[in-house]
Design an enzyme around this catalytic site. Sequence first.
Site, mmCIF file in Angstrom:
data_model
loop_
_atom_site.group_PDB
_atom_site.id
_atom_site.type_symbol
_atom_site.label_atom_id
_atom_site.label_comp_id
_atom_site.label_asym_id
_atom_site.label_seq_id
_atom_site.Cartn_x
_atom_site.Cartn_y
_atom_site.Cartn_z
ATOM 1 C CD GLU A 203 -2.332 -3.291 9.099
ATOM 2 O OE1 GLU A 203 -1.670 -2.237 8.978
ATOM 3 O OE2 GLU A 203 -3.178 -3.659 8.265
ATOM 4 C CG HIS B 86 -2.039 -1.004 1.090
ATOM 5 N ND1 HIS B 86 -2.533 -1.731 2.149
ATOM 6 C CD2 HIS B 86 -2.763 -1.379 -0.002
ATOM 7 C CE1 HIS B 86 -3.518 -2.505 1.713
ATOM 8 N NE2 HIS B 86 -3.667 -2.325 0.422
ATOM 9 C CB ALA B 87 0.900 4.096 -2.345
ATOM 10 N NE ARG B 88 -3.768 4.432 3.194
ATOM 11 C CZ ARG B 88 -5.072 4.583 3.048
ATOM 12 N NH1 ARG B 88 -5.556 5.714 2.586
ATOM 13 N NH2 ARG B 88 -5.895 3.615 3.366
ATOM 14 C CD GLU B 89 -0.583 0.257 4.478
ATOM 15 O OE1 GLU B 89 0.034 -0.814 4.502
ATOM 16 O OE2 GLU B 89 -1.832 0.332 4.451
ATOM 17 C CG HIS C 73 -0.091 -4.195 5.326
ATOM 18 N ND1 HIS C 73 -1.098 -3.790 4.498
ATOM 19 C CD2 HIS C 73 0.352 -5.364 4.808
ATOM 20 C CE1 HIS C 73 -1.269 -4.661 3.524
ATOM 21 N NE2 HIS C 73 -0.400 -5.638 3.688
ATOM 22 N NE ARG D 252 -6.443 0.086 0.600
ATOM 23 C CZ ARG D 252 -6.381 -0.689 1.693
ATOM 24 N NH1 ARG D 252 -5.862 -0.234 2.812
ATOM 25 N NH2 ARG D 252 -6.856 -1.913 1.661
ATOM 26 C CG ASN E 1 -3.350 -6.878 0.926
ATOM 27 O OD1 ASN E 1 -2.707 -7.834 0.483
ATOM 28 N ND2 ASN E 1 -3.680 -6.775 2.210
ATOM 29 N NE ARG E 2 -9.766 -5.403 0.661
ATOM 30 C CZ ARG E 2 -8.832 -5.124 1.578
ATOM 31 N NH1 ARG E 2 -7.594 -5.595 1.458
ATOM 32 N NH2 ARG E 2 -9.128 -4.382 2.631
#
Length: 340
Positions: A299, A69-72, A223, A134, A159-160
């Site tokens: 996470e 995910h781009a923002r993580e 993540h 994201r 991630n989906r």
Amino acid sequence: MKAEFNFRDYATYAQMKHWMKNIEFYYPNFTKNFQIGTTSEGQAIHGIKIGTPTKAQKKRAIWIDGGIHAREWAAINTALYFINELVAKYGVNDEITYYVDTLDFYIVPCLNPDGYEYAHTRTADPLSFRRMWRKNRSKENCIDIENGGKSCCKGVDLNRNFDIHWGLETRDPTTSGNTTSIDPCSDIYQGPRAFSEPETRALRDILLSPELKGRTDAYITLHTFGQIWMYPFGHQKGVYPDDKNDLESVGRAAVAALAKAFGTKYRLGNSADLLYPAPGSSVDWAKGVAGIKYAYLIELRPPPIRLTGFILQKAQLIPCAIETWEGVKVVVDAILKLHN
Ligand code: VAL
């Protein structure tokens, strides 16, 4: 350490690749760069293998990725920090030397470089749309909506997009909102079909390749945020792998080791039970299809309280990485035990 990197800040993707190449230059005997694929914007999805080559039978392997995910961003820093730990301590620290001699570590710190670079491009507002991006940056997809209109947007939630319960309709028990979407303009857009994206296909193909298939004992995907150590399956409440007990006991030991570093508390469980159901995720696919025993989605910091949780303070980056590595080492030890 011969190849320096600043773990106190968020790097560009070019800087990460440059550093990984430097590592290979300085440590050619046990490191090797690799590319698992090319993104829709043409960037190499770059990784590094760390492990002393052996003439004997193939070594067992562990896979680690970050930044799906781009923002993580803190997930990416953490994966980079793991690379540093393995390389800088090889030949110095007995435990790490043993790890590198006995196992092969495959680390892809930034699985979604297009998304990361997009989110990382400076805008005046730190909470801007770009910073909170994201998905990946694949070309526009459209669906028909009411009154003959269309909803068209770029990007798929990687991630989906894996082919495991892909497209299952799921809802968040707290908000009743969808947790995967057929709308291209949604943050959780599942894509037009399973494995529609080059990034997810690249991960699938390497994990199923002759190089890794059958010898990978751990899949760890990093993540942010919320401080939860998760095991599969995340698509539906109450559905677990047969060896859930193993995943849980190693996970419990991992969060205990993690907490020992700075007292940071993690919960242990799965996405459907603790957060919301998430079909089509990489961790479920790694476990359910690729058959990797210790599959975890972690996470990282901070705890699940703040909207700005994706922007981890820079001063927290190194502590976050240090404690997570303590947890990951528990998984590594569990792999070593499997075969001894
Ligand atoms: N945050 C993750 C996601 O939405 C879940 C699966 C834990 O992809």
